[in-house]
Design a protein around this motif. Sequence first.
Motif, PDB file in Angstrom:
ATOM      1  N   ASN A 150     -46.191  28.432   0.260  1.00 13.65           N
ATOM      2  CA  ASN A 150     -45.816  28.776   1.624  1.00 13.65           C
ATOM      3  C   ASN A 150     -44.349  28.457   1.878  1.00 13.65           C
ATOM      4  O   ASN A 150     -43.631  29.242   2.498  1.00 13.65           O
ATOM      5  N   ASP A 151     -43.908  27.297   1.407  1.00 14.30           N
ATOM      6  CA  ASP A 151     -42.516  26.897   1.602  1.00 14.30           C
ATOM      7  C   ASP A 151     -41.560  27.871   0.924  1.00 14.30           C
ATOM      8  O   ASP A 151     -40.472  28.156   1.427  1.00 14.30           O
ATOM      9  N   GLN A 185     -42.726  31.959   2.825  1.00 14.10           N
ATOM     10  CA  GLN A 185     -42.900  32.253   4.255  1.00 14.10           C
ATOM     11  C   GLN A 185     -41.663  32.905   4.872  1.00 14.10           C
ATOM     12  O   GLN A 185     -41.762  33.936   5.546  1.00 14.10           O
ATOM     13  N   ASP A 186     -40.486  32.310   4.639  1.00 10.70           N
ATOM     14  CA  ASP A 186     -39.263  32.846   5.246  1.00 10.70           C
ATOM     15  C   ASP A 186     -38.966  34.254   4.752  1.00 10.70           C
ATOM     16  O   ASP A 186     -38.484  35.108   5.509  1.00 10.70           O
ATOM     17  N   LYS A 187     -39.252  34.517   3.480  1.00 10.12           N
ATOM     18  CA  LYS A 187     -38.957  35.829   2.906  1.00 10.12           C
ATOM     19  C   LYS A 187     -39.855  36.919   3.490  1.00 10.12           C
ATOM     20  O   LYS A 187     -39.490  38.094   3.496  1.00 10.12           O
ATOM     21  N   SER A 216     -41.407  36.551   6.678  1.00 10.99           N
ATOM     22  CA  SER A 216     -41.492  36.465   8.147  1.00 10.99           C
ATOM     23  C   SER A 216     -40.713  37.568   8.856  1.00 10.99           C
ATOM     24  O   SER A 216     -40.971  37.843  10.036  1.00 10.99           O
ATOM     25  N   SER A 217     -39.786  38.226   8.163  1.00 13.63           N
ATOM     26  CA  SER A 217     -39.004  39.284   8.802  1.00 13.63           C
ATOM     27  C   SER A 217     -39.825  40.554   9.028  1.00 13.63           C
ATOM     28  O   SER A 217     -39.428  41.427   9.798  1.00 13.63           O
ATOM     29  N   ARG A 235     -44.784  21.391   8.309  1.00 14.99           N
ATOM     30  CA  ARG A 235     -43.719  22.391   8.506  1.00 14.99           C
ATOM     31  C   ARG A 235     -44.239  23.811   8.235  1.00 14.99           C
ATOM     32  O   ARG A 235     -44.008  24.726   9.027  1.00 14.99           O
ATOM     33  N   VAL A 236     -44.948  23.997   7.119  1.00 10.13           N
ATOM     34  CA  VAL A 236     -45.430  25.345   6.800  1.00 10.13           C
ATOM     35  C   VAL A 236     -46.578  25.744   7.732  1.00 10.13           C
ATOM     36  O   VAL A 236     -46.741  26.932   8.051  1.00 10.13           O
ATOM     37  N   ARG A 248     -45.148  27.259  10.877  1.00  9.88           N
ATOM     38  CA  ARG A 248     -44.610  28.618  10.710  1.00  9.88           C
ATOM     39  C   ARG A 248     -45.703  29.675  10.622  1.00  9.88           C
ATOM     40  O   ARG A 248     -45.482  30.847  10.934  1.00  9.88           O
TER      41      ARG A 248
END
Length: 762
Positions: A487-488, A491-493, A495-496, A539-540, A543
Amino acid sequence: MSLSKSLEKRNKRICSKINTKYLQGLQQGRGNSYYFHPSFFKLYFKRLLIILLNILLFKKSVFKSISQLLLKQYYPFYINQRFAEDNNKFKEFFRQLFGFRFLYFRELYDALSIREIMRRDICLGTSENPLVSIIVPVYNNLSYTFNCLLSIRENVSNAIPFEVIVIDDCSTDCTSDFFKSRTEGIRYIRNVSNQGFLLSCNEAVSRAKGTYICLLNNDTQVRKRWLESLLEVIEKDPEVGCVGSKLIYPNGYLQEAGGIVFSDASGANYGRMDSPEKEKYNYIREVDYCSGASILFRKVDFIKLGFFDERFKPAYYEDTDFCMSVRNILGKKVVYQPFSQVLHYEGITSGKEVVPGTVKFYQEINRQKFYEKWHIELRQHYENGDVDCAARRLLPPSILIIELLPTFDRDSGSLRITRIMRILKSLKFHIIFAPPNVDIREPYYSALLKEGIEVSNDFCALLYKGEYQSDIIECLEYVWLARPDLNDTFQDKLSSFKHIRLIYDTLDLHHIRMQREAELLQNEPLLHKAEEMRQLELRVAQRADITLTVTKVEAEILRSYGIKNTAVVPNIHYPRGFGNRNAYSMRSGLLFIGGYTHPPNIDAVLWLVNEIMPIVWREKPTLKVYLLGSKPTIDVLALANDDVIVPGYIEDVSEYFITSRVFVSPLRYGAGMKGKIGQSMEFGLPVVSTSIGVEGMDLTNDKDVLIADDKIAFANQILRLYDNETLWYNLANASYDSIYKFSPEVIKEDLRKILESVKGAS
């Protein structure tokens, strides 16, 4: 890497380039002599250099290939007998020397001369009461027909009752003479006059005895499990109306992985001239159509639809029209089965070029007729363009799962995600499984494909670089990310992409397991690592659109930290019932199971054998303990003796569960739900466990299991249960009710509600 292996790798790469370049040239209209073009010369030089180096290395396979080539009389690729054998040999030597045969299948049969075929007999072990009627329409080209029948004889199991019908459309070669004098077990039908492919198929189907009809072109050679794989799909799912094979050219390139029909009625063979090994061509999926070169359907459905529509005679678009009718009239699915593989020469009877006066000329004429018939339905199809997106048109909503390749027979986490994927399939989702690193270990990789799950080893590799597979991204509704580290990373990749809901599957709360281990071992550095893991997990979780735990206990822990959007998806178990179980008196010994890459399992068996069992052995000195599980460590192996059996990985452990008397789970730390407890209760095997072992399963001491948390109490519970037949049966009989709440039926409804709630929150 050795020099020999390095040369082999380079040779494969060079030969692939040669073949790809040549085939692309043919597609662009170049003639067969294109291989003399100067652009090939550099590649030829490299190929010859590798052969020379292999000769200098005295590589036996090179000398063997050359000698076989010089001694052979027949080859798979020269059916046309106008060429002299010496000319064939020269051409074949040239093509093999310069790599044009490198990718061809070695299993291809040689194309014998008519004279040689007429000296040979062929007998098939067919049935008078067939399940499947294999129909092979023929017109001349006896060499192809002969090899097609040989492949059926060699590759179709006698366990399937089948018949073979060869319908001859007035061949002018020796086909008729051969079938009248040299065959047995084949129903040979010869048309009175030339009828064309479509009417020949209709006639053969009308005479077929089988429940299922399998149409097979005569210019094919079937591979192992070709027919079995088709049957598995259609018999498993009554909603499937037609299933087709993966078609591969003899040169090793893909011809078709299911067909695509565009909105203008033009078509495309998905994957044509690509590698048949690519993952996007290797999962079972619904398609627009499958080529009639190898399809299976129910005879009753064919009759309902009025056979092949005669407006498409003599040939072309009849198979596409049939598939459209299966979907739009019968309301059934047309499915592509990649495990059914056929080598197809293509165009032997009808040719490959659209020339007036040939059967191939009807391809364009019939496209127009097809459009007139189906123009309303074709509005739902894609415009002629992106074939990768068009190939996904009929897939249901998709869920991408990023997780380690599930080794379902080795650890409970893998078994859980495997069973979750089956439930998601039953909820009509398409599953795309993307391991974080390339992993094609067997039998686990193929097991996913056989479940109809798409595997993409490229997805995460591209994602690491910030790149995306657009055809996959566009069709996703959810991404199911397991483990905090994955997830770490991802997730950011992801989330867009606002249309995708992110699901964080904890498996267990890692920081709880680490914290308990640190406290047990009084390990201060590990305690600090546990706190770091806690921060990562929170944190994850913050998100994600939803966070899944395997127990209510862990869901409450997350809520106490402010993570409100949580849900529970536990391990999934199949209550087996106890009709055929062994009686108490027929059982003996204690059983434990667990993967020994997991530290809590190592600690558990060390505590069991070194501290608990000495107390038990005072009362029962001959009592045996079986420590099952994969990858036992040196410390675990050292426990083995006459009374402690450590067999290592065993594929089928059911015999141990139905012959042991007591299951033990002396876990002193860990987190999540313990699959070993549920597995034991599936078999109705009573359990002695610690509180941590049964955590989150809502099991009651003395009613569902026996619980003890120190070595003396644990030993006493073992002795108590082992000798008390009434207690043993009480716990065994309670097992079904205890784990029914973890059954697929219950979890399926829970999962449906969870996914709907996440989607609704968007």
